[in-house]
Design an enzyme around this catalytic site. Structure first.
Site, PDB file in Angstrom:
ATOM      1  N   ASP A  98       5.183   4.746   3.622  1.00 29.45           N
ATOM      2  CA  ASP A  98       4.904   6.174   3.789  1.00 29.45           C
ATOM      3  C   ASP A  98       6.169   6.829   4.325  1.00 29.45           C
ATOM      4  O   ASP A  98       6.986   6.163   4.975  1.00 29.45           O
ATOM      5  CB  ASP A  98       3.746   6.397   4.766  1.00 29.45           C
ATOM      6  CG  ASP A  98       3.009   7.713   4.512  1.00 29.45           C
ATOM      7  OD1 ASP A  98       3.639   8.770   4.701  1.00 29.45           O
ATOM      8  OD2 ASP A  98       1.832   7.688   4.128  1.00 29.45           O
ATOM      9  N   ASP A 110      -2.948  12.211  -2.851  1.00 22.28           N
ATOM     10  CA  ASP A 110      -3.128  13.607  -3.230  1.00 22.28           C
ATOM     11  C   ASP A 110      -3.228  13.652  -4.755  1.00 22.28           C
ATOM     12  O   ASP A 110      -2.304  13.211  -5.443  1.00 22.28           O
ATOM     13  CB  ASP A 110      -1.936  14.442  -2.758  1.00 22.28           C
ATOM     14  CG  ASP A 110      -2.126  15.938  -2.981  1.00 22.28           C
ATOM     15  OD1 ASP A 110      -2.848  16.320  -3.920  1.00 22.28           O
ATOM     16  OD2 ASP A 110      -1.526  16.721  -2.224  1.00 22.28           O
ATOM     17  N   ASP A 117     -11.188   9.484  -3.713  1.00 20.51           N
ATOM     18  CA  ASP A 117     -12.375  10.340  -3.713  1.00 20.51           C
ATOM     19  C   ASP A 117     -12.274  11.396  -4.803  1.00 20.51           C
ATOM     20  O   ASP A 117     -13.196  12.191  -4.972  1.00 20.51           O
ATOM     21  CB  ASP A 117     -12.512  11.041  -2.360  1.00 20.51           C
ATOM     22  CG  ASP A 117     -11.352  11.997  -2.105  1.00 20.51           C
ATOM     23  OD1 ASP A 117     -10.192  11.541  -2.123  1.00 20.51           O
ATOM     24  OD2 ASP A 117     -11.597  13.207  -1.919  1.00 20.51           O
ATOM     25  N   GLU A 169       0.869  -1.173   0.000  1.00 15.95           N
ATOM     26  CA  GLU A 169       0.000   0.000   0.000  1.00 15.95           C
ATOM     27  C   GLU A 169       0.901   1.216   0.000  1.00 15.95           C
ATOM     28  O   GLU A 169       1.708   1.403   0.915  1.00 15.95           O
ATOM     29  CB  GLU A 169      -0.936   0.045   1.211  1.00 15.95           C
ATOM     30  CG  GLU A 169      -1.873   1.253   1.123  1.00 15.95           C
ATOM     31  CD  GLU A 169      -2.617   1.592   2.399  1.00 15.95           C
ATOM     32  OE1 GLU A 169      -3.410   2.558   2.366  1.00 15.95           O
ATOM     33  OE2 GLU A 169      -2.399   0.933   3.436  1.00 15.95           O
ATOM     34  N   LYS A 228      -2.972  20.600 -10.018  1.00 16.61           N
ATOM     35  CA  LYS A 228      -2.301  21.614 -10.833  1.00 16.61           C
ATOM     36  C   LYS A 228      -1.335  20.962 -11.820  1.00 16.61           C
ATOM     37  O   LYS A 228      -0.630  20.013 -11.486  1.00 16.61           O
ATOM     38  CB  LYS A 228      -1.542  22.592  -9.935  1.00 16.61           C
ATOM     39  CG  LYS A 228      -2.456  23.469  -9.091  1.00 16.61           C
ATOM     40  CD  LYS A 228      -1.654  24.474  -8.287  1.00 16.61           C
ATOM     41  CE  LYS A 228      -2.575  25.384  -7.472  1.00 16.61           C
ATOM     42  NZ  LYS A 228      -1.802  26.359  -6.661  1.00 16.61           N
TER      43      LYS A 228
END
Length: 223
Positions: free
Chosen positions: A76, A125, A161, A51, A129
């Protein structure tokens, strides 16, 4: 979170056997010993699932509970977040869970060729842009890195999402001729979503659902 709590968690991470924190030098010099040897870390030959950007490891832990015959590794760079997932795994005696504190762009130097069976990207994220395109976790550069470590016919999963991220990724996959196995722009309203997509919800996902935001999902192959 206060700096004292962060420092405490950083120190605890150093004592956790399920947390690996390679330094950049050993990765770049090729001396990171777990590359090509992750099954030795787990003590079995079970498939390895990653993950990426795992945060507190909620999805890593959920998948590990659901599939005890697979090994799960959450990745992470935020050590204070990893701490929560690692501690929960220790408390629940989950021997099929590990966490790596590192940058995602180093994935092809952390894992060997064909060493990984699946990769999950959960709520990244979207970097909307244009100048942030290089940071999108499903851009072509990242996909090539994932392909390096995935076994032939290995699976990729994107749950987000962000309708932008969903559409961007689908467009890239179709444009490069890669196989899209399943795509859904609202997994909780449409039938056919895999159980691991519906039954595991992160803290932020629950917030998104309360806000009425649709959750999207793509299952695909890149090699």
């Amino acid at each position: 979170m206060g700096s004292k709590n962060k420092l405490k968690r950083f120190r605890e991470n150093e004592t956790f056997k399920n947390v690996v924190q390679p330094n950049r030098k050993e990765i770049e010099e090729g001396t990171f010993t777990l590359k090509d040897n992750w099954n030795d870390h787990f003590g079995n030959d079970n498939p390895i699932v990653l993950e990426l950007g795992c945060g507190k490891g909620e999805y890593t832990l959920g998948l590990a509970r659901m599939y005890p015959n697979k090994n799960f590794i959450g990745i992470d760079i935020k050590g204070a977040r990893l701490w929560r997932g690692a501690k929960t795994a220790i408390e629940e005696e989950m021997g099929n869970v590990a966490f790596v504190r590192t940058q995602i762009e180093l994935i092809d130097q952390i894992f060997g060729k064909n060493e990984v069976s699946e990769i999950w990207i959960t709520f990244p994220d979207p970097q909307i842009k244009y100048k942030r395109t290089k940071h999108r976790m499903t851009n072509e550069v990242f996909l090539k890195k994932y392909a390096e470590v995935l076994m032939d016919n290995g699976l990729m999963h994107l749950k987000t999402d962000s309708e932008f991220m969903h559409g961007y990724t689908l467009g890239l996959l179709h444009g490069t001729g890669r196989e899209v196995i399943y795509a859904n722009h609202d997994v909780y309203k449409n039938e056919g979503s895999p159980k691991e997509v519906l039954s595991i919800q992160t803290f932020y996902e629950k917030q998104y659902l309360e806000q009425g935001k649709p959750i999207t999902y793509i299952k695909f192959r890149i090699n």
